[in-house]
Design a protein around this motif. Structure first.
Motif, PDB file in Angstrom:
ATOM      1  N   MET A 124      63.164  59.862  66.845  1.00 25.46           N
ATOM      2  CA  MET A 124      62.368  61.284  66.421  1.00 25.46           C
ATOM      3  C   MET A 124      62.174  60.634  64.824  1.00 25.46           C
ATOM      4  O   MET A 124      62.138  61.470  63.981  1.00 25.46           O
ATOM      5  CB  MET A 124      63.612  62.443  66.613  1.00 25.46           C
ATOM      6  CG  MET A 124      63.693  62.696  66.990  1.00 25.46           C
ATOM      7  SD  MET A 124      61.970  63.079  68.492  1.00 25.46           S
ATOM      8  CE  MET A 124      61.952  62.365  69.568  1.00 25.46           C
ATOM      9  N   LEU A 125      62.802  59.733  64.374  1.00 25.66           N
ATOM     10  CA  LEU A 125      62.823  59.374  62.472  1.00 25.66           C
ATOM     11  C   LEU A 125      62.159  58.492  62.697  1.00 25.66           C
ATOM     12  O   LEU A 125      63.015  56.730  62.362  1.00 25.66           O
ATOM     13  CB  LEU A 125      64.353  59.702  61.885  1.00 25.66           C
ATOM     14  CG  LEU A 125      64.274  61.108  62.257  1.00 25.66           C
ATOM     15  CD1 LEU A 125      65.982  60.962  62.007  1.00 25.66           C
ATOM     16  CD2 LEU A 125      63.721  62.261  61.615  1.00 25.66           C
ATOM     17  N   PRO A 126      61.487  57.611  63.103  1.00 23.79           N
ATOM     18  CA  PRO A 126      60.214  56.434  62.777  1.00 23.79           C
ATOM     19  C   PRO A 126      60.532  55.994  60.983  1.00 23.79           C
ATOM     20  O   PRO A 126      60.677  57.242  59.929  1.00 23.79           O
ATOM     21  CB  PRO A 126      59.349  56.979  63.277  1.00 23.79           C
ATOM     22  CG  PRO A 126      58.682  58.302  62.627  1.00 23.79           C
ATOM     23  CD  PRO A 126      60.271  58.335  63.350  1.00 23.79           C
ATOM     24  N   ARG A 127      60.633  55.269  60.968  1.00 21.26           N
ATOM     25  CA  ARG A 127      60.810  54.412  59.336  1.00 21.26           C
ATOM     26  C   ARG A 127      59.647  54.170  58.123  1.00 21.26           C
ATOM     27  O   ARG A 127      59.653  54.320  57.322  1.00 21.26           O
ATOM     28  CB  ARG A 127      61.762  53.444  59.658  1.00 21.26           C
ATOM     29  CG  ARG A 127      63.468  53.870  59.873  1.00 21.26           C
ATOM     30  CD  ARG A 127      63.948  52.312  60.245  1.00 21.26           C
ATOM     31  NE  ARG A 127      63.624  51.219  61.357  1.00 21.26           N
ATOM     32  CZ  ARG A 127      64.742  50.515  62.574  1.00 21.26           C
ATOM     33  NH1 ARG A 127      65.250  50.199  61.225  1.00 21.26           N
ATOM     34  NH2 ARG A 127      63.321  49.957  62.438  1.00 21.26           N
ATOM     35  N   ASN A 128      58.554  53.656  59.707  1.00 21.58           N
ATOM     36  CA  ASN A 128      57.391  53.455  58.355  1.00 21.58           C
ATOM     37  C   ASN A 128      56.288  54.102  59.533  1.00 21.58           C
ATOM     38  O   ASN A 128      56.357  54.150  60.320  1.00 21.58           O
ATOM     39  CB  ASN A 128      57.040  52.340  58.185  1.00 21.58           C
ATOM     40  CG  ASN A 128      57.285  51.447  59.540  1.00 21.58           C
ATOM     41  OD1 ASN A 128      56.612  51.199  60.328  1.00 21.58           O
ATOM     42  ND2 ASN A 128      58.554  50.166  59.050  1.00 21.58           N
ATOM     43  N   VAL A 129      55.125  54.512  59.174  1.00 23.80           N
ATOM     44  CA  VAL A 129      54.294  54.874  60.580  1.00 23.80           C
ATOM     45  C   VAL A 129      53.530  53.670  60.960  1.00 23.80           C
ATOM     46  O   VAL A 129      53.252  54.228  62.137  1.00 23.80           O
ATOM     47  CB  VAL A 129      52.318  54.616  59.071  1.00 23.80           C
ATOM     48  CG1 VAL A 129      51.669  55.049  59.837  1.00 23.80           C
ATOM     49  CG2 VAL A 129      52.889  55.831  58.103  1.00 23.80           C
ATOM     50  N   ASP A 130      54.295  52.463  61.132  1.00 25.07           N
ATOM     51  CA  ASP A 130      53.725  51.673  62.065  1.00 25.07           C
ATOM     52  C   ASP A 130      54.876  51.390  63.009  1.00 25.07           C
ATOM     53  O   ASP A 130      54.264  51.577  64.156  1.00 25.07           O
ATOM     54  CB  ASP A 130      53.846  49.507  61.619  1.00 25.07           C
ATOM     55  CG  ASP A 130      52.599  49.477  60.832  1.00 25.07           C
ATOM     56  OD1 ASP A 130      51.684  49.657  60.673  1.00 25.07           O
ATOM     57  OD2 ASP A 130      52.641  48.561  59.766  1.00 25.07           O
ATOM     58  N   GLU A 131      55.408  52.367  62.823  1.00 28.79           N
ATOM     59  CA  GLU A 131      56.880  52.831  64.597  1.00 28.79           C
ATOM     60  C   GLU A 131      56.022  53.527  64.800  1.00 28.79           C
ATOM     61  O   GLU A 131      56.310  53.857  65.557  1.00 28.79           O
ATOM     62  CB  GLU A 131      57.950  52.748  63.484  1.00 28.79           C
ATOM     63  CG  GLU A 131      59.122  51.354  63.060  1.00 28.79           C
ATOM     64  CD  GLU A 131      60.241  51.701  62.794  1.00 28.79           C
ATOM     65  OE1 GLU A 131      61.345  50.945  62.604  1.00 28.79           O
ATOM     66  OE2 GLU A 131      60.651  52.263  62.376  1.00 28.79           O
ATOM     67  N   ALA A 132      55.698  54.552  64.623  1.00 26.13           N
ATOM     68  CA  ALA A 132      55.000  55.819  64.715  1.00 26.13           C
ATOM     69  C   ALA A 132      53.837  56.011  65.804  1.00 26.13           C
ATOM     70  O   ALA A 132      53.554  56.618  65.963  1.00 26.13           O
ATOM     71  CB  ALA A 132      55.140  56.642  63.708  1.00 26.13           C
TER      72      ALA A 132
END
Length: 264
Positions: A135-143
């Motif tokens: 629920m908590l991606p660390r950056n836009v790429d992970e999301a």
């Protein structure tokens, strides 16, 4: 604390009498269960010793929940709920006990995770604990919806936004676990149909092409609590006692107040 350490301690403090897992993979999280369990994954490859009475289902979660009696395993065999179902039909749903701890870690796309939550809630009650992973991606790429990174959350973080917008009756707690955070949902209401009624509208609004517009509060974990704070909160004994005594939804009020103090 990583997600497996959090789940291990969550089993300890929440004392569930059954467990559901969506997204088994190699079985490391399933290995933490010591109670009758159902685990669903279309391509699981369990390489870990399992120490619970488990029904492993090789299917998508949508297909699993479309079955006439998906949780039949939890009311048969050695399951202690079998006798409970006969004595107390108000504590069961369709002949099966309501889920007490569920872990959703399936397909990393928003619409799948939202449907998983909706299906799990239909088989839960207010004292159930529902955990959503990544629920908590660390950056836009992970999301991104289209995976191109080693660690991948997809856009499932939007489930938290939707639950807070459409279901203020729930309490959704973001937890700062490594590597990509979890959200824990309290106060499930199997009779609530708000999400079902708004589903098409929600999908139209929230399913958008990459790159995703991830809020800064998600990327910085601004609203997340530490896993130790949630696990050490004082409401757990009361929640377990209310569940054991099969108390009604009014008993959620003190749990809610405790959670709201924790999350600010």
């Amino acid at each position: 604390m990583d997600r497996h350490g959090f789940l291990r301690q969550l089993h300890r403090v929440s004392k569930p009498r059954n467990y559901l897992e969506i997204g088994v993979n190699d079985g490391r999280s399933l290995a933490l269960s010591r109670v009758p369990s159902v685990a669903v994954d279309p391509a699981f490859r369990v390489v870990t010793s399992i120490s619970c009475d488990v029904h492993l289902v090789r299917a998508t979660s949508d297909d699993f929940f479309a079955r006439r009696d998906p949780l039949v395993h939890l009311r048969t065999g050695r399951n202690p709920f079998r006798a409970l179902a006969r004595r107390d039909p108000m504590n069961v749903l369709g002949g099966a006990p309501r889920l007490e701890l569920s872990f959703i870690d399936g397909m990393h796309l928003f619409e799948y995770a939202l449907r998983d939550f909706m299906n799990v809630e239909r088989h839960s009650r207010w004292s159930s604990v529902i955990v959503l992973d990544d629920m908590l991606p660390r950056n836009v790429d992970e999301a991104a919806r289209d995976r191109h990174t080693k660690f991948w959350t997809g856009d499932v973080y939007k489930v938290v936004q939707v639950l807070r917008r459409y279901r203020p009756d729930l309490v959704v707690v973001e937890v700062d676990t490594a590597p990509t955070g979890v959200a824990v949902v309290f106060g499930a209401d199997p009779a609530n149909t708000v999400l079902q009624g708004a589903y098409d509208r929600i999908i139209e609004e929230y399913v958008v092409p990459d790159p995703q517009d991830v809020p800064d509060a998600v990327l910085t974990r601004k609203n997340a609590v530490s896993p130790e704070a949630l696990l050490g909160a004082g409401f757990w004994p009361g929640l377990v006692r209310a569940r054991t005594l099969r108390r009604g939804r009014a008993s959620f009020a003190p749990v809610r107040r405790s959670l709201e103090r924790l999350t600010g």
